[in-house]
Design an enzyme around this catalytic site. Structure first.
Site, PDB file in Angstrom:
ATOM      1  N   GLN A 198       0.796  -1.223   0.000  1.00 24.17           N
ATOM      2  CA  GLN A 198       0.000   0.000   0.000  1.00 24.17           C
ATOM      3  C   GLN A 198       0.829   1.274   0.000  1.00 24.17           C
ATOM      4  O   GLN A 198       0.315   2.337  -0.363  1.00 24.17           O
ATOM      5  CB  GLN A 198      -0.950  -0.001   1.203  1.00 24.17           C
ATOM      6  CG  GLN A 198      -2.018  -1.089   1.103  1.00 24.17           C
ATOM      7  CD  GLN A 198      -2.957  -1.076   2.280  1.00 24.17           C
ATOM      8  OE1 GLN A 198      -2.705  -1.728   3.284  1.00 24.17           O
ATOM      9  NE2 GLN A 198      -4.047  -0.339   2.174  1.00 24.17           N
ATOM     10  N   HIS A 224       1.012  -9.319   4.651  1.00 16.92           N
ATOM     11  CA  HIS A 224      -0.142  -8.444   4.513  1.00 16.92           C
ATOM     12  C   HIS A 224      -0.618  -8.533   3.060  1.00 16.92           C
ATOM     13  O   HIS A 224      -0.604  -7.546   2.319  1.00 16.92           O
ATOM     14  CB  HIS A 224       0.205  -7.018   4.912  1.00 16.92           C
ATOM     15  CG  HIS A 224      -0.989  -6.180   5.258  1.00 16.92           C
ATOM     16  ND1 HIS A 224      -1.080  -5.429   6.405  1.00 16.92           N
ATOM     17  CD2 HIS A 224      -2.159  -5.975   4.608  1.00 16.92           C
ATOM     18  CE1 HIS A 224      -2.237  -4.792   6.441  1.00 16.92           C
ATOM     19  NE2 HIS A 224      -2.915  -5.097   5.343  1.00 16.92           N
ATOM     20  N   ASN A 282      -1.639 -10.868   8.648  1.00 14.27           N
ATOM     21  CA  ASN A 282      -2.631  -9.823   8.861  1.00 14.27           C
ATOM     22  C   ASN A 282      -3.938 -10.250   8.200  1.00 14.27           C
ATOM     23  O   ASN A 282      -3.982 -10.503   6.995  1.00 14.27           O
ATOM     24  CB  ASN A 282      -2.179  -8.499   8.252  1.00 14.27           C
ATOM     25  CG  ASN A 282      -3.212  -7.406   8.469  1.00 14.27           C
ATOM     26  OD1 ASN A 282      -3.326  -6.851   9.560  1.00 14.27           O
ATOM     27  ND2 ASN A 282      -4.015  -7.105   7.443  1.00 14.27           N
ATOM     28  N   GLU A 283      -4.994 -10.368   9.007  1.00 19.26           N
ATOM     29  CA  GLU A 283      -6.351 -10.589   8.522  1.00 19.26           C
ATOM     30  C   GLU A 283      -6.467 -11.731   7.517  1.00 19.26           C
ATOM     31  O   GLU A 283      -6.793 -11.527   6.341  1.00 19.26           O
ATOM     32  CB  GLU A 283      -6.905  -9.303   7.911  1.00 19.26           C
ATOM     33  CG  GLU A 283      -7.005  -8.173   8.900  1.00 19.26           C
ATOM     34  CD  GLU A 283      -7.658  -6.922   8.350  1.00 19.26           C
ATOM     35  OE1 GLU A 283      -8.003  -6.051   9.168  1.00 19.26           O
ATOM     36  OE2 GLU A 283      -7.837  -6.829   7.119  1.00 19.26           O
ATOM     37  N   TYR A 288     -13.105  -2.230  12.617  1.00 16.13           N
ATOM     38  CA  TYR A 288     -13.561  -1.021  11.928  1.00 16.13           C
ATOM     39  C   TYR A 288     -15.038  -0.749  12.172  1.00 16.13           C
ATOM     40  O   TYR A 288     -15.437   0.398  12.286  1.00 16.13           O
ATOM     41  CB  TYR A 288     -13.280  -1.126  10.427  1.00 16.13           C
ATOM     42  CG  TYR A 288     -11.810  -1.043  10.121  1.00 16.13           C
ATOM     43  CD1 TYR A 288     -11.206   0.174   9.840  1.00 16.13           C
ATOM     44  CD2 TYR A 288     -11.002  -2.177  10.156  1.00 16.13           C
ATOM     45  CE1 TYR A 288      -9.846   0.268   9.587  1.00 16.13           C
ATOM     46  CE2 TYR A 288      -9.641  -2.103   9.902  1.00 16.13           C
ATOM     47  CZ  TYR A 288      -9.066  -0.874   9.625  1.00 16.13           C
ATOM     48  OH  TYR A 288      -7.715  -0.776   9.395  1.00 16.13           O
ATOM     49  N   GLU A 338      -5.359  -2.418  14.321  1.00 14.44           N
ATOM     50  CA  GLU A 338      -5.888  -1.533  13.285  1.00 14.44           C
ATOM     51  C   GLU A 338      -7.249  -1.014  13.723  1.00 14.44           C
ATOM     52  O   GLU A 338      -8.103  -1.769  14.169  1.00 14.44           O
ATOM     53  CB  GLU A 338      -6.061  -2.239  11.937  1.00 14.44           C
ATOM     54  CG  GLU A 338      -4.792  -2.500  11.169  1.00 14.44           C
ATOM     55  CD  GLU A 338      -5.064  -3.090   9.796  1.00 14.44           C
ATOM     56  OE1 GLU A 338      -6.145  -2.808   9.207  1.00 14.44           O
ATOM     57  OE2 GLU A 338      -4.205  -3.845   9.307  1.00 14.44           O
ATOM     58  N   TRP A 357      -4.979   3.027  11.912  1.00 15.89           N
ATOM     59  CA  TRP A 357      -4.832   2.746  10.485  1.00 15.89           C
ATOM     60  C   TRP A 357      -5.409   3.924   9.723  1.00 15.89           C
ATOM     61  O   TRP A 357      -6.604   4.159   9.814  1.00 15.89           O
ATOM     62  CB  TRP A 357      -5.551   1.451  10.080  1.00 15.89           C
ATOM     63  CG  TRP A 357      -5.274   1.178   8.631  1.00 15.89           C
ATOM     64  CD1 TRP A 357      -5.949   1.665   7.551  1.00 15.89           C
ATOM     65  CD2 TRP A 357      -4.194   0.399   8.119  1.00 15.89           C
ATOM     66  NE1 TRP A 357      -5.356   1.254   6.391  1.00 15.89           N
ATOM     67  CE2 TRP A 357      -4.276   0.475   6.708  1.00 15.89           C
ATOM     68  CE3 TRP A 357      -3.156  -0.336   8.701  1.00 15.89           C
ATOM     69  CZ2 TRP A 357      -3.365  -0.181   5.873  1.00 15.89           C
ATOM     70  CZ3 TRP A 357      -2.263  -0.982   7.870  1.00 15.89           C
ATOM     71  CH2 TRP A 357      -2.368  -0.905   6.479  1.00 15.89           C
ATOM     72  N   GLU A 362      -5.562   1.846  -1.498  1.00 19.48           N
ATOM     73  CA  GLU A 362      -6.594   1.182  -0.707  1.00 19.48           C
ATOM     74  C   GLU A 362      -7.164  -0.032  -1.421  1.00 19.48           C
ATOM     75  O   GLU A 362      -8.342  -0.128  -1.697  1.00 19.48           O
ATOM     76  CB  GLU A 362      -7.690   2.195  -0.340  1.00 19.48           C
ATOM     77  CG  GLU A 362      -8.760   1.703   0.588  1.00 19.48           C
ATOM     78  CD  GLU A 362      -8.268   0.734   1.633  1.00 19.48           C
ATOM     79  OE1 GLU A 362      -8.895  -0.325   1.797  1.00 19.48           O
ATOM     80  OE2 GLU A 362      -7.249   1.002   2.277  1.00 19.48           O
ATOM     81  N   TRP A 363      -6.273  -0.973  -1.765  1.00 18.77           N
ATOM     82  CA  TRP A 363      -6.680  -2.247  -2.358  1.00 18.77           C
ATOM     83  C   TRP A 363      -7.630  -2.030  -3.536  1.00 18.77           C
ATOM     84  O   TRP A 363      -7.298  -1.256  -4.426  1.00 18.77           O
ATOM     85  CB  TRP A 363      -7.231  -3.178  -1.283  1.00 18.77           C
ATOM     86  CG  TRP A 363      -6.287  -3.351  -0.126  1.00 18.77           C
ATOM     87  CD1 TRP A 363      -6.474  -2.961   1.159  1.00 18.77           C
ATOM     88  CD2 TRP A 363      -4.960  -3.924  -0.168  1.00 18.77           C
ATOM     89  NE1 TRP A 363      -5.366  -3.250   1.924  1.00 18.77           N
ATOM     90  CE2 TRP A 363      -4.426  -3.851   1.150  1.00 18.77           C
ATOM     91  CE3 TRP A 363      -4.178  -4.499  -1.171  1.00 18.77           C
ATOM     92  CZ2 TRP A 363      -3.153  -4.326   1.469  1.00 18.77           C
ATOM     93  CZ3 TRP A 363      -2.917  -4.979  -0.857  1.00 18.77           C
ATOM     94  CH2 TRP A 363      -2.416  -4.892   0.450  1.00 18.77           C
TER      95      TRP A 363
END
EC number: 3.2.1.21
Length: 530
Positions: free
Chosen positions: A68, A168, A212-213, A344, A430, A477, A484-485
């Site tokens: 990113q 990530h 990550n995630e 989030y 995050e 974050w 952003e992906w």
């Protein structure tokens, strides 16, 4: 899009130089050297008395990810990742954006570290690029590691503790061509990569996150088709989920054998799902499925040494059982030291489709599906809460509830169970928000909504601490606006604005407010102006 309860997570925001509330910040120059932050004054005397104090030892930092921000996509032997391939696929990313340049952090890391130090960040959570360290998933690339060597040296020099994430989402494309995370081989290659990074950085980095995630890697990437590698197979997503967890466990074992002093763990993203109608068993079952296939399918193998029985029933016939070999769960549940919690938003879930579909994903203009392998009758419903630019509801109390639940259900008894005498420390790794920031003539962004979001969620963490939940840190974050992906550069989460044409960095009002909070170790009272 054709997905049900689809949920991406990551986007960013803007900001720039001026004097604001006692903190003056000059815009960061575009040149790789000569960063001018002379206007940033010490925040130790900023703010009024009162508010809430953070516990001793509580760490306040910020986070980013390699693809990113780094750019330098073809520099020093780096080879393509699945995100290089995906972002260059027509229609996959908004506006055809790619991470080829991103924030040019590879060339400008010294500026960025100095900025972190001037903002007072105690720790910086970043990820290494597998394709930079081990191009194509193969032999170690010394030139790729040289960059991270310099980055870590700079962080240590500026008294910013490095927190390293190994994965990530940027799997080498060459490994994806051999099956990616649906293949057991990828978990084995991950260990080789982890040890290569440790060989170079282990003397200065004490906290290591393996993944990550993994929910995003497995289900957004292999089942929903909205993230790289863009597959739309429930079976592939489940295979990827298991092999990601296996890679985590194998890497923790290998790293601990190499260096018992390391603090090791992984980061999971969680939702807090509430039924639209708590009296309707169909809504309750929709919540159970979402909770199972987002939260518990990853937390329980790591922290309890088992897959949830109801989740196994839900996904029966999709092949997960074929990938779980004897001994796998023992490896996956190898004791960890750190559990990273990414939050989030929560969501209201019902069994019927709402009149207006609540999504939060970029529309790629091509076939996609729900990220959940077996939750067809589960839909996200709006409930009138304020939302971010991602259309994610702002629900700080959900973070308090989540931390309390994780502590009660897993962390409190971990040492006596799968921890085998080793306690696990929980940190929020995050939390952040994208808003439609507007920069003034100087580039400064007066992002009062982000200031309020950040304060509210820090307050939610302190609410959990006050209730007896030991939380050890918080990472906003993101430090920088970035790629952003699937949203490309259309969404901004950063507390520092990045002008993508000039690469000028400008701290926003939220960065100045966060700097005060860090310096004073105090969350301002609700009526205190930023």
């Amino acid at each position: 899009m054709t997905s049900n309860l689809t949920d991406t997570r990551t986007g960013r925001s803007s900001g720039s130089g001026r004097t604001d509330g006692g903190l003056a910040v000059a815009a960061v120059a575009a040149a790789p050297t000569g960063l001018d932050l002379t206007g940033l004054t010490s925040a130790t005397d900023a703010g009024a008395p009162g508010g809430r104090a953070f516990p001793p030892g509580f760490v306040l930092g910020a986070a980013t990810a390699a693809y990113q921000i780094e750019g330098a996509a073809r520099v020093d032997g780096r080879t393509p990742s699945i995100w290089d391939t995906f972002s260059h696929t027509p229609g996959a990313v908004v506006d055809g954006d790619t991470g080829d340049v991103a924030c040019d952090h590879h060339a400008r890391f010294e500026q960025d570290v100095e900025l972190m130090a001037r903002l007072g960040l105690q720790s910086y959570r970043f990820s290494t690029s597998w394709g930079r360290v081990c191009p194509d998933g193969g032999p170690v690339n010394a030139r790729g590691l040289d960059f991270y060597d310099r980055l870590v040296d700079s962080l240590v020099e500026h008294d910013v503790a490095p927190w390293l994430t190994l994965y990530h989402w940027d799997l080498p494309q060459a490994l994806e061509d051999r099956g990616g995370w649906t293949s057991r081989e990828t978990a084995e290659r991950f260990v080789e990569y982890a040890l290569a990074v440790h060989d170079r950085l282990g003397d200065r980095v004490s906290t290591w996150t393996t993944l990550n995630e993994p929910w995003c890697s497995a289900f957004l990437g292999y089942t929903a088709g909205v993230h790289a590698p863009g597959r739309t197979s429930p079976a592939d997503g489940l295979a990827a989920a298991h092999h990601l967890l296996l890679g985590h466990g194998l890497a923790v074992r290998a790293l601990r054998e190499r260096d018992p002093s390391l603090s090791l763990g992984l980061t999971l993203n969680f939702t807090v799902a509430d039924p639209v109608d708590p009296t309707d068993p169909r809504d309750l079952d929709a919540v159970r499925r979402v909770d199972g296939q987002m939260n518990r399918i990853f937390a329980e193998p790591v922290l309890l040494g088992r897959y949830p029985a109801d989740v196994l029933d839900d996904v029966r016939g999709l092949g997960l059982e074929r990938h779980i070999l004897d001994g796998d769960l023992e490896v996956i549940s190898t004791p960890i030291d750190v559990l990273g919690v990414n939050y989030y938003n929560g969501e209201a879930v019902g069994h019927t489709e709402p009149e207006v579909l609540v999504d939060g994903q970029a529309d790629p203009g091509r076939p996609t599906r729900s990220p959940f392998p077996a939750a067809e009758a589960a839909y996200r419903h709006p409930r009138g809460l304020p939302v971010t630019a991602m259309d994610w509801e702002i629900q700080p109390d959900g973070l308090t509830r989540l931390l309390t639940r994780l502590h009660t259900d897993y962390v409190a008894d971990y040492a006596r169970g799968c921890g085998r005498g080793r306690a696990v420390r929980m940190s929020v790794t995050e939390n952040g928000a994208a808003f439609d920031d507007e920069a003034d003539a100087t580039g400064f962004v007066d992002d009062t909504r982000r200031v309020a979001y950040l304060r509210a969620h820090l307050g939610a963490v302190l609410d959990a601490v006050d209730a007896g939940v030991p939380v050890h840190g918080f990472f906003y974050w993101s430090l920088l606006d970035n790629f952003e992906w699937a949203w490309g550069y259309a969404k901004r989460f950063g507390i520092v604005r990045v002008d993508y044409e000039t690469q000028v960095r400008t701290p926003k009002a939220s960065a100045l407010d966060y700097a005060r909070i860090i310096a004073t170790r105090r969350l301002p009272a609700g009526d205190e102006q930023p």
